[in-house]
Design an enzyme around this catalytic site. Structure first.
Site, mmCIF file in Angstrom:
data_model
loop_
_atom_site.group_PDB
_atom_site.id
_atom_site.type_symbol
_atom_site.label_atom_id
_atom_site.label_comp_id
_atom_site.label_asym_id
_atom_site.label_seq_id
_atom_site.Cartn_x
_atom_site.Cartn_y
_atom_site.Cartn_z
ATOM 1 N N CYS A 18 0.843 -1.197 0.000
ATOM 2 C CA CYS A 18 0.000 0.000 0.000
ATOM 3 C C CYS A 18 0.880 1.249 0.000
ATOM 4 C CB CYS A 18 -0.879 0.043 1.241
ATOM 5 S SG CYS A 18 -1.939 -1.389 1.432
ATOM 6 N N ILE A 19 0.266 2.372 -0.343
ATOM 7 C CA ILE A 19 0.963 3.656 -0.321
ATOM 8 C C ILE A 19 0.325 4.549 0.732
ATOM 9 C CG2 ILE A 19 1.452 5.791 -1.608
ATOM 10 C CD1 ILE A 19 3.066 3.494 -2.675
#
Length: 151
Positions: A18-19
């Protein structure tokens, strides 16, 4: 996904592929943080269900929320973290690397909107936590067993 102002500390824990996206307007001290799971909503079946889940829907919504709190789109800057290859050496990155795809999608969206990406800590093989202090705009990246990184 959350937007706030003042002395808040926003946290995106357990960033793997994820970011974590921190957007900030230094003048008004309005900031926002999104934990982006996937790249483009249209690539997935459930595309309309969660604005904060996809790069192409989270970024415009987070900016909208920040502007509502007094931020100016001309002053917003971005910092990102995460985008790791959580499969490690088992599945080489060019074959299957959702973290790389997520990082590329976020960078592309920011570029298209005109938000400068001023710092990043992406890639690698481990989880990280992102802590974003709205009073200063400082982002601290914490990785287990390593020194903190300040963006």
């Amino acid at each position: 996904m959350v937007a706030s102002r003042g002395a808040s500390i926003l946290v995106a824990p357990s960033l793997g592929s994820c970011i974590g996206l921190a957007l900030y307007d230094r003048e008004t001290k309005v900031g926002g943080l999104a934990h982006i799971l996937l790249d483009y909503a249209a690539s997935y079946r459930e595309s309309g269900q969660a604005l904060g889940k996809y790069a192409d829907t989270a970024i415009p919504e987070l900016i909208r929320r920040m502007v509502y709190l007094g931020a100016s789109t001309e002053r917003i800057t971005a910092k990102i973290a995460g985008g790791g290859n959580m499969f490690g050496e088992c599945i080489p990155a060019p074959i299957f690397d959702p973290g790389l795809r997520n990082a590329q999608a976020v960078s592309e969206m920011l570029r298209n909107i005109g938000i400068p990406l001023v710092a990043e800590d992406i890639g690698g093989y481990q989880y990280r936590t992102m802590e974003f202090a709205l009073s200063s705009g400082e982002v601290v990246i914490k990785r287990w067993g390593e020194e903190d990184i300040i963006l």
